[in-house]
Design a protein around this motif. Structure first.
Motif, PDB file in Angstrom:
ATOM      1  N   ALA A 117       0.823  -1.209   0.000  1.00 56.32           N
ATOM      2  CA  ALA A 117       0.000   0.000   0.000  1.00 56.32           C
ATOM      3  C   ALA A 117       0.854   1.254   0.000  1.00 56.32           C
ATOM      4  N   LEU A 118       1.960   1.208   0.738  1.00 56.16           N
ATOM      5  CA  LEU A 118       2.849   2.368   0.838  1.00 56.16           C
ATOM      6  C   LEU A 118       3.519   2.660  -0.499  1.00 56.16           C
ATOM      7  N   ASP A 119       4.103   1.634  -1.124  1.00 54.97           N
ATOM      8  CA  ASP A 119       4.769   1.836  -2.409  1.00 54.97           C
ATOM      9  C   ASP A 119       3.798   2.395  -3.445  1.00 54.97           C
ATOM     10  N   ALA A 120       2.603   1.818  -3.496  1.00 49.43           N
ATOM     11  CA  ALA A 120       1.620   2.271  -4.483  1.00 49.43           C
ATOM     12  C   ALA A 120       1.213   3.713  -4.231  1.00 49.43           C
ATOM     13  N   SER A 121       0.877   4.055  -3.002  1.00 44.27           N
ATOM     14  CA  SER A 121       0.393   5.406  -2.714  1.00 44.27           C
ATOM     15  C   SER A 121       1.508   6.446  -2.864  1.00 44.27           C
ATOM     16  N   MET A 122       2.751   6.107  -2.490  1.00 47.76           N
ATOM     17  CA  MET A 122       3.866   7.044  -2.679  1.00 47.76           C
ATOM     18  C   MET A 122       4.039   7.392  -4.148  1.00 47.76           C
ATOM     19  N   ASN A 123       4.002   6.385  -4.997  1.00 45.03           N
ATOM     20  CA  ASN A 123       4.206   6.648  -6.423  1.00 45.03           C
ATOM     21  C   ASN A 123       3.003   7.328  -7.053  1.00 45.03           C
ATOM     22  N   MET A 124       1.801   7.064  -6.542  1.00 43.06           N
ATOM     23  CA  MET A 124       0.628   7.825  -6.997  1.00 43.06           C
ATOM     24  C   MET A 124       0.827   9.312  -6.750  1.00 43.06           C
ATOM     25  N   LEU A 125       1.243   9.660  -5.531  1.00 43.29           N
ATOM     26  CA  LEU A 125       1.457  11.060  -5.196  1.00 43.29           C
ATOM     27  C   LEU A 125       2.589  11.657  -6.012  1.00 43.29           C
ATOM     28  N   GLY A 126       3.655  10.866  -6.233  1.00 43.33           N
ATOM     29  CA  GLY A 126       4.768  11.363  -7.035  1.00 43.33           C
ATOM     30  C   GLY A 126       4.357  11.683  -8.456  1.00 43.33           C
ATOM     31  N   VAL A 127       3.568  10.805  -9.064  1.00 37.27           N
ATOM     32  CA  VAL A 127       3.122  11.016 -10.437  1.00 37.27           C
ATOM     33  C   VAL A 127       2.201  12.232 -10.526  1.00 37.27           C
ATOM     34  N   SER A 128       1.277  12.379  -9.574  1.00 38.30           N
ATOM     35  CA  SER A 128       0.360  13.518  -9.625  1.00 38.30           C
ATOM     36  C   SER A 128       1.097  14.832  -9.363  1.00 38.30           C
ATOM     37  N   LEU A 129       2.091  14.806  -8.474  1.00 40.64           N
ATOM     38  CA  LEU A 129       2.878  16.020  -8.242  1.00 40.64           C
ATOM     39  C   LEU A 129       3.696  16.389  -9.476  1.00 40.64           C
ATOM     40  N   GLN A 130       4.262  15.398 -10.135  1.00 42.48           N
ATOM     41  CA  GLN A 130       5.006  15.689 -11.357  1.00 42.48           C
ATOM     42  C   GLN A 130       4.085  16.319 -12.393  1.00 42.48           C
ATOM     43  N   ARG A 131       2.867  15.809 -12.485  1.00 42.85           N
ATOM     44  CA  ARG A 131       1.912  16.377 -13.436  1.00 42.85           C
ATOM     45  C   ARG A 131       1.585  17.824 -13.069  1.00 42.85           C
ATOM     46  N   ALA A 132       1.453  18.108 -11.778  1.00 41.52           N
ATOM     47  CA  ALA A 132       1.166  19.471 -11.337  1.00 41.52           C
ATOM     48  C   ALA A 132       2.335  20.404 -11.609  1.00 41.52           C
ATOM     49  N   TYR A 133       3.556  19.905 -11.429  1.00 43.80           N
ATOM     50  CA  TYR A 133       4.741  20.726 -11.692  1.00 43.80           C
ATOM     51  C   TYR A 133       4.933  20.984 -13.184  1.00 43.80           C
ATOM     52  N   TRP A 187       1.391  17.350   5.072  1.00 42.23           N
ATOM     53  CA  TRP A 187       1.759  18.193   3.941  1.00 42.23           C
ATOM     54  C   TRP A 187       1.619  17.490   2.600  1.00 42.23           C
ATOM     55  N   PHE A 188       1.195  16.220   2.604  1.00 40.39           N
ATOM     56  CA  PHE A 188       1.040  15.528   1.334  1.00 40.39           C
ATOM     57  C   PHE A 188       0.017  16.247   0.456  1.00 40.39           C
ATOM     58  N   VAL A 189       0.291  16.265  -0.845  1.00 42.50           N
ATOM     59  CA  VAL A 189      -0.585  16.923  -1.811  1.00 42.50           C
ATOM     60  C   VAL A 189      -1.236  15.857  -2.686  1.00 42.50           C
ATOM     61  N   ASP A 190      -2.551  15.815  -2.666  1.00 47.10           N
ATOM     62  CA  ASP A 190      -3.322  14.931  -3.538  1.00 47.10           C
ATOM     63  C   ASP A 190      -3.856  15.730  -4.705  1.00 47.10           C
ATOM     64  N   GLY A 191      -4.085  15.055  -5.793  1.00 48.51           N
ATOM     65  CA  GLY A 191      -4.757  15.709  -6.902  1.00 48.51           C
ATOM     66  C   GLY A 191      -3.795  16.198  -7.953  1.00 48.51           C
ATOM     67  N   ASP A 192      -4.352  16.792  -8.985  1.00 50.15           N
ATOM     68  CA  ASP A 192      -3.593  17.160 -10.180  1.00 50.15           C
ATOM     69  C   ASP A 192      -3.592  18.661 -10.395  1.00 50.15           C
ATOM     70  N   ASP A 193      -2.480  19.126 -10.980  1.00 53.30           N
ATOM     71  CA  ASP A 193      -2.350  20.511 -11.412  1.00 53.30           C
ATOM     72  C   ASP A 193      -2.545  21.504 -10.287  1.00 53.30           C
ATOM     73  N   GLY A 194      -2.208  21.081  -9.050  1.00 53.82           N
ATOM     74  CA  GLY A 194      -2.238  22.013  -7.960  1.00 53.82           C
ATOM     75  C   GLY A 194      -3.620  22.294  -7.432  1.00 53.82           C
ATOM     76  N   ARG A 195      -4.641  21.542  -7.842  1.00 48.74           N
ATOM     77  CA  ARG A 195      -5.990  21.803  -7.357  1.00 48.74           C
ATOM     78  C   ARG A 195      -6.137  21.183  -5.978  1.00 48.74           C
ATOM     79  N   VAL A 196      -5.462  21.756  -4.981  1.00 53.49           N
ATOM     80  CA  VAL A 196      -5.396  21.130  -3.674  1.00 53.49           C
ATOM     81  C   VAL A 196      -5.740  22.072  -2.554  1.00 53.49           C
ATOM     82  N   ALA A 197      -5.767  23.342  -2.798  1.00 54.58           N
ATOM     83  CA  ALA A 197      -5.881  24.293  -1.709  1.00 54.58           C
ATOM     84  C   ALA A 197      -7.260  24.879  -1.545  1.00 54.58           C
ATOM     85  N   ASP A 198      -8.209  24.496  -2.382  1.00 51.05           N
ATOM     86  CA  ASP A 198      -9.524  25.082  -2.299  1.00 51.05           C
ATOM     87  C   ASP A 198     -10.461  24.339  -1.373  1.00 51.05           C
TER      88      ASP A 198
END
Length: 420
Positions: A117-133, A187-198
């Motif tokens: 579960a940890l490996d999967a969720s870490m890489n999910m967050l990494g991929v979505s953060l890369q997409r946001a960046y 501080w983990f960020v979920d979601g894509d393209d920075g749509r996290v703070a609303d």
């Protein structure tokens, strides 16, 4: 609506927090695998039973990854990660602290399930953060994992050198890592393209769609499997190969895996710059060729020091393939189905991490016994070279997947919200 500069700060904090999470996991995993002999002695695990114990961890990790694919339909990956990482740390402590064979079996089972579960969720967050960046940052997260592995292996060496019990070794580490995991989880960020703070919108576990079909994901699944066959070959056989085949001393035989980890760290630390400059396809092709060359050098080395050069090349080559495989899978899922499909696709791909780990060590061992260990080193080389066939799958376009009539509808790739 949150101001763009606040969204940018949130992304930066999320990137740092996720890098720390990768670091913690690298250290925890290294602390377990490098002290397996001590675990075996403490609980009286026979040589015949030990392979079953070791195989159970990646098998259960695969189960945990499958469960996470379904779990992220209901909760955000960040919630999964902040929940399971402390449990993984506590499971490590339990491995060194429990009092019976049955109890350590339960502790290892929990460790395996939670690691999946940890490996999967870490890489999910990494991929979505890369997409946001909007630019490559995925290799940096895996560099943090490599650094954690080096730190964990070093702590394990100090523990063995000082003859510390497993409890005394694991206890202080877990006492630091559990609070750290709880704090950075905020501080983990979920979601894509920075749509996290609303505080709303389609993020994380919301609006999940179906993952990419396995027949379309198959090229990346094969690449992931073969990369981990190569990695497990180094981790399980480098010391034995250097000592038994290349005639090194026992002390020198411990060096190749450390060299491999250091070169993986260096390669990943600069890998994102390479992806930004030359593109993921060129980086993956180069890494594949360098890794194949490493296996050739190892297989033909006349002595230990030349063999060390081969393991150095392996660290530099293999290190870029896995992070870029996750990134490519997430990118393709977004192109075909939108951001909601990325998480489930990453969880599905992550299973093949453990498939490769399970296959690699027995494969090389069987070939070495039946044929020769020099020849056995050429088999993972040939498998890794398959990556060249599927190199187009790593591009920003999905031309490498499926048929022409199955091209994606839209793409979010490269569309960073703030240009960070």
């Amino acid at each position: 609506m949150t101001p763009p500069h606040m969204v940018g700060a949130r992304l930066r904090h999320g990137r740092i927090a996720l890098a720390l999470s990768f670091f913690v996991q690298g250290a925890v995993f290294a602390l377990l695998v490098t002290r397996i002999p001590a675990v075996q002695v403490r609980y009286g695990i026979s040589d015949a039973l030990l392979p079953a114990f070791l195989a159970a961890v990646p098998v259960l990790a695969g189960v945990g990854s499958v469960a996470t694919e379904h779990l992220v339909r209901r909760v955000r990956p960040g919630t999964v990660l902040r929940s399971v990482q402390p449990v993984v740390c506590l499971a490590l402590l339990a491995v060194g602290a429990v009092g019976s064979l049955a109890q350590v079996a339960v502790a290892l089972a929990v460790f395996g399930l939670m690691v999946g579960a940890l490996d999967a969720s870490m890489n999910m967050l990494g991929v979505s953060l890369q997409r946001a960046y909007g630019r490559s940052i995925m290799l940096g997260f895996h560099a943090a994992y490599s650094l954690g592995g080096i730190v964990g292996a070093s702590l394990a060496w100090l523990g063995a050198h000082g003859r510390l019990s497993l409890v005394l070794l694991y206890g202080p580490v877990v006492a630091v890592f559990v609070p750290l995991a709880l704090v950075i989880g905020r501080w983990f960020v979920d979601g894509d393209d920075g749509r996290v703070a609303d505080g709303g919108g389609e993020v994380g576990g919301a609006a999940i769609t179906a993952p990419v079909a396995m027949r379309l994901l198959l090229p990346l699944c094969l690449v992931m499997t073969f990369a981990y066959i190569g990695d497990s070959t180094v981790s399980n056989w480098s010391a034995k190969y250097l000592q038994d085949v290349l005639g090194s001393s026992e002390q020198l035989a411990t060096v190749p895996y450390n060299v491999y980890m250091v070169m993986a760290l260096l390669g990943r630390a600069v890998g994102d710059l390479g992806v930004r400059r030359f593109g993921p396809v060129a980086v993956v092709r180069t890494g594949t060729v360098v890794a194949a060359a490493g296996f050739v050098v190892v297989a033909t080395a006349p002595g230990a020091w030349v063999g060390m050069v081969g393991f150095t090349l392996l660290g530099l080559g293999l290190c870029v393939i896995v992070p870029q495989t996750f990134a490519a899978a997430g990118r393709y899922a977004v192109e075909r189905h939108g951001p909601g499909a990325s998480d489930a696709t990453i969880a599905r791909l992550n299973i093949f991490n453990y498939v490769g780990f399970l296959i690699g060590s027995p494969l090389v061992g069987a070939l070495g016994d039946a044929w020769s260990y020099r020849g056995a080193m050429l088999v993972p080389m040939a498998l890794v070279l398959v990556t060249l066939v599927y190199a187009r799958s790593f591009g920003a376009s999905s031309a490498g997947y499926g048929d022409d009539h199955e091209r994606p509808r839209t793409t979010d790739v490269g569309r960073g919200s703030n240009g960070l």
